[in-house]
Motif scaffolding. Structure first.
Motif, PDB file in Angstrom:
ATOM      1  N   LYS A   1       0.814  -1.213   0.000  1.00  0.00           N
ATOM      2  CA  LYS A   1       0.000   0.000   0.000  1.00  0.00           C
ATOM      3  C   LYS A   1       0.850   1.266   0.000  1.00  0.00           C
ATOM      4  CE  LYS A   1      -3.862  -2.233   2.374  1.00  0.00           C
ATOM      5  NZ  LYS A   1      -4.616  -2.344   3.647  1.00  0.00           N
TER       6      LYS A   1
ATOM      7  N   ARG B   1       2.962   1.149  -5.086  1.00  0.00           N
ATOM      8  CA  ARG B   1       1.732   1.019  -5.853  1.00  0.00           C
ATOM      9  C   ARG B   1       1.927   1.448  -7.296  1.00  0.00           C
ATOM     10  NH1 ARG B   1      -2.127   4.590  -2.442  1.00  0.00           N
ATOM     11  NH2 ARG B   1      -3.407   4.395  -4.327  1.00  0.00           N
TER      12      ARG B   1
ATOM     13  N   ARG C   1      -1.790  -6.952  -8.784  1.00  0.00           N
ATOM     14  CA  ARG C   1      -1.928  -5.559  -8.351  1.00  0.00           C
ATOM     15  C   ARG C   1      -0.587  -4.825  -8.492  1.00  0.00           C
ATOM     16  NH1 ARG C   1      -2.601  -4.529  -2.216  1.00  0.00           N
ATOM     17  NH2 ARG C   1      -3.518  -6.604  -2.415  1.00  0.00           N
TER      18      ARG C   1
ATOM     19  N   THR D   1       2.890   4.235  -1.294  1.00  0.00           N
ATOM     20  CA  THR D   1       2.765   4.934  -2.578  1.00  0.00           C
ATOM     21  C   THR D   1       3.987   4.752  -3.463  1.00  0.00           C
ATOM     22  OG1 THR D   1       3.601   6.972  -1.557  1.00  0.00           O
ATOM     23  CG2 THR D   1       1.206   6.672  -1.661  1.00  0.00           C
TER      24      THR D   1
END
Length: 452
Positions: free
Chosen positions: A296, A301, A358, A298
């Protein structure tokens, strides 16, 4: 006359697993011109032959021994320690699980890696989490304790490099011993994600910086990951006639032990560990949860890792992730090709697949099945390059035992992730579609079981 009883032994320390956060590392341009990443999974240095082989790969002799094979082969340029030093290469090794079950052999392998590489990245495999009495005094009573111990060992920079290990899974050793490294790098071992700022390829400060994000993903398997049809009951009955059930033969069910907080999940109740029919995936979910904190971030991601703040030049970020277990079923041949057709019940994780997709890395490395493959599925490239057992080195992993770790990334000259590595199964699936409905056993499967 009264006697004084000896004081009771202190209780073993309590181990607590702490999930990782992202580390940032700058590879200084004043010391290095490029970064090179090597990879090999399933080194299994409990085999004495494998331990000696790994030590030899990590050594540096006067003749300039190479860590991997023949010049001109894809991914296998000669890369001796001396040559990399002369070329000012920051050298990295990735091991996607199954170093060893024996603590002394784990120590020996990590000590050898520290001498050869500036940084070694590891992620736990199933053999790494086998539990015995060897670490009881250090508080290791279950597989999460063993995971914690492994991460603590990796973080201990003062580890004794003279550790020889046992190689106790194979008692006979070759008469020759590998020489120790003449350049003591004292590299670090990493078990968490690292964002490396690569050396500048140009002195122009206006050009964007380049980064390499290395992401180890903890994982565990669950039988419900396998959604492809099983072989017919009569075929399995013929193969396994008179033999113990798979659950009795699968060593993890004897040597891995789980604490209540892992098997007793909040949703779905207690996991039935030791069965290939359970639909529960609580253990797999626990391992995946340990990755969520840094996924998670930044800086990790996909939608934010290349954007930067307003006014900054866009960064170039190459991402290599790695796990021990398989994210996708397509990375294992169909059951009719497998010596053990029930193997897919204990090799993959759906929570892992969701995390890999992801993250969307440029390359995902994995291990566990000891089946070499390099292929793209769903827009992501996957590679397994395993050493495997001594017996397998006479079959499917023979090339790995000769060539050693494969180079998967090299920033020299503006390069990056290296090209496809030729593998039997990678070539097979370029020519043949996946046919999960075909139940005709492969000739080598029939031959194997007919000789048992």
């Amino acid at each position: 006359m009264s006697t004084i009883s000896p004081a009771p032994a202190p209780p073993p320390p309590s181990l607590t697993f702490n999930p990782h956060t992202l580390t940032e590392l700058v590879v200084p341009s004043k010391d290095f011109d490029s970064v090179r990443v090597h990879a090999i999974s399933d080194i299994h240095v409990d085999y004495r032959k494998n331990l000696e082989l790994f030590k030899r790969w990590c050594s540096s002799s006067s003749s300039g021994s190479c860590i991997s094979g023949t010049a001109g082969d894809a991914g296998f340029a000669p890369t001796s320690l001396h040559q990399e030093k002369e070329e000012r290469v920051f050298s990295i090794l990735i091991i996607p699980g199954d170093i060893a079950s024996s603590p002394s052999n784990v120590r020996a392998a990590l000590a050898a890696a520290r001498r050869r590489f500036h940084a070694t990245f590891i992620v736990a495999g199933n053999h790494d989490l086998w539990v015995s009495s060897a670490l009881a005094e250090e508080g290791v009573v279950d597989s999460i304790d063993k995971l914690t111990w492994l991460h603590q060992l990796a973080a201990t920079e003062a580890e004794d490099d003279s550790e020889d290990g046992d190689g106790d899974e194979e008692k006979k050793s070759s008469s020759s011993s590998s020489s120790s490294s003449c350049i003591n790098r004292r590299g670090k071992i990493y078990t968490g994600p690292v964002l490396l700022q690569l050396p500048r390829s140009s002195p122009d400060p206006s050009l964007p910086l380049s980064f390499l994000l290395l992401v180890p993903l903890l994982s565990w398997y669950h039988p419900s990951w396998d959604t492809e049809p099983d072989l017919p009951t009569e075929v399995l009955a013929e193969l396994y006639d008179g033999r113990p059930a798979f659950e009795q033969r699968w060593a993890d069910f004897r040597f891995c032990k789980w604490p209540e907080e892992v098997v007793e999940r909040k949703e779905g109740g207690r996991q039935e560990w030791g069965s290939i029919t359970t639909k529960d995936k609580g253990i797999a979910e626990w391992f995946a949860e340990q990755n969520e904190g840094f996924l998670k971030d930044t800086r990790v991601r996909l939608e934010t890792r290349e954007g930067g703040n307003e006014g900054r030049a866009k960064k170039k970020v190459v991402v290599i992730s790695f796990s021990h277990f398989l994210p996708r079923e397509e990375l294992c041949p169909e059951k009719r090709f497998l010596i053990e057709p029930l193997l897919p019940k204990v090799i993959g994780s759906q929570p892992l697949r969701e995390q890999v997709e992801r993250l969307k890395p440029d390359l995902h490395l994995f291990g566990h099945t000891h089946i070499p493959v390099d292929m793209e599925v769903g827009g992501i490239r996957y590679l397994q390059w395993p050493l495997g057992s001594v017996g397998e080195q006479g079959r499917q992993t023979g090339e790995m035992s000769v060539k050693g770790p494969v180079v998967v990334f090299d920033s020299k000259g503006g390069g990056g992730v290296q090209g496809e590595v030729p593998t039997r199964w990678g070539a097979h699936y370029k020519e043949e579609g996946r046919d999960v409905l075909n139940t005709e056993l492969a000739p080598w499967v029939k031959m194997y079981w007919s000789q048992r």
